[in-house]
Design an enzyme around this catalytic site. Structure first.
Site, PDB file in Angstrom:
ATOM      1  N   HIS A   1       0.842  -1.211   0.000  1.00  0.00           N
ATOM      2  CA  HIS A   1       0.000   0.000   0.000  1.00  0.00           C
ATOM      3  C   HIS A   1       0.872   1.255   0.000  1.00  0.00           C
ATOM      4  CE1 HIS A   1      -3.068  -2.616   2.351  1.00  0.00           C
ATOM      5  NE2 HIS A   1      -3.615  -2.380   1.163  1.00  0.00           N
TER       6      HIS A   1
ATOM      7  N   ARG B   1      -1.652  -5.830  -8.501  1.00  0.00           N
ATOM      8  CA  ARG B   1      -0.564  -6.749  -8.143  1.00  0.00           C
ATOM      9  C   ARG B   1      -0.320  -7.789  -9.229  1.00  0.00           C
ATOM     10  NH1 ARG B   1      -3.288  -8.040  -2.490  1.00  0.00           N
ATOM     11  NH2 ARG B   1      -4.979  -7.988  -3.976  1.00  0.00           N
TER      12      ARG B   1
ATOM     13  N   LYS C   1     -17.933  -6.115   8.448  1.00  0.00           N
ATOM     14  CA  LYS C   1     -16.653  -6.822   8.537  1.00  0.00           C
ATOM     15  C   LYS C   1     -15.882  -6.363   9.772  1.00  0.00           C
ATOM     16  CE  LYS C   1     -13.356  -8.006   4.956  1.00  0.00           C
ATOM     17  NZ  LYS C   1     -12.884  -7.558   3.638  1.00  0.00           N
TER      18      LYS C   1
ATOM     19  N   SER D   1      -2.981  -7.682   3.035  1.00  0.00           N
ATOM     20  CA  SER D   1      -3.121  -7.542   4.492  1.00  0.00           C
ATOM     21  C   SER D   1      -3.581  -8.861   5.099  1.00  0.00           C
ATOM     22  CB  SER D   1      -4.136  -6.445   4.838  1.00  0.00           C
ATOM     23  OG  SER D   1      -3.726  -5.223   4.319  1.00  0.00           O
TER      24      SER D   1
END
Ligand code: PNS
Length: 165
Positions: A17, A90, A41, A127
């Site tokens: 990030h 990514r 969440k 993460s």
């Protein structure tokens, strides 16, 4: 004033990030890092903790604003007149969903999404993977800014102490 948004969950911010935010901060006058609040969440870090960690680790950029937002990202952009969203890509596997979101967001308000290829050093990094590896005792120190790594190990220790109490 050229402004862009870097959105995400940031639970917690990783070196991947940070790489994208730092690169965006060189392209724009101000970068708004937006922590998306998802009430359904439960994160490892509270939104306030995530913001604190992002502020601490991006302070050297000098032009990063960190805010939480609940609701559509396009509303955050529209309310502030921000025309661009920056996303790191990514791998090809990211592309399908990112393209869908970019097209939806553009269709909703005309906001543009710009994709920045992640550094290959971080192409596997997320993460959730970092949290999983760290929770089993794996070394993730090279994948996180130092204050984040410290806080993650502390949080894992707190949780395991609470679990074994
Ligand atoms: O770090 P993440 O979890 O991959 O980030 C995803 C995020 C937060 C960028 C995305 O879920 C988002 O934009 N959420 C805000 C709500 C929204 O606008 N949803 C519609 C997307 S088309």
């Amino acid at each position: 004033m050229r402004r862009a948004v870097c959105p995400g969950s940031f639970d917690p911010i990783t070196n991947g990030h940070l790489d994208i935010i730092e690169r965006a901060s060189k392209l724009y006058d101000v970068v708004h890092v937006v922590v998306a609040i998802n009430p359904s969440k439960q994160g490892m870090f509270s939104v306030a903790e995530r913001i604190e960690l992002i502020e601490e680790t991006t302070a050297q950029c000098g032009n990063v604003v960190v805010e939480a937002h609940q609701g559509l990202l396009v509303d955050y952009c529209r309310e502030r007149g921000i025309p661009a969203i920056i996303k790191g890509l990514r791998a090809v596997s990211d592309f399908d969903y990112e393209l869908q979101m970019a097209q939806m967001n553009h269709g909703l308000t005309g906001v543009e999404t710009l994709f920045v290829p992640t550094s290959p050093t971080y192409s596997f990094l997320s993460s959730s993977l970092v949290k999983e590896v760290a929770s089993y005792g794996g070394d993730v120190s090279h994948l996180l800014p130092e204050p984040v790594h410290r806080r993650l190990l502390a949080r894992i220790a707190e949780r395991s102490a609470a679990g074994s109490a």
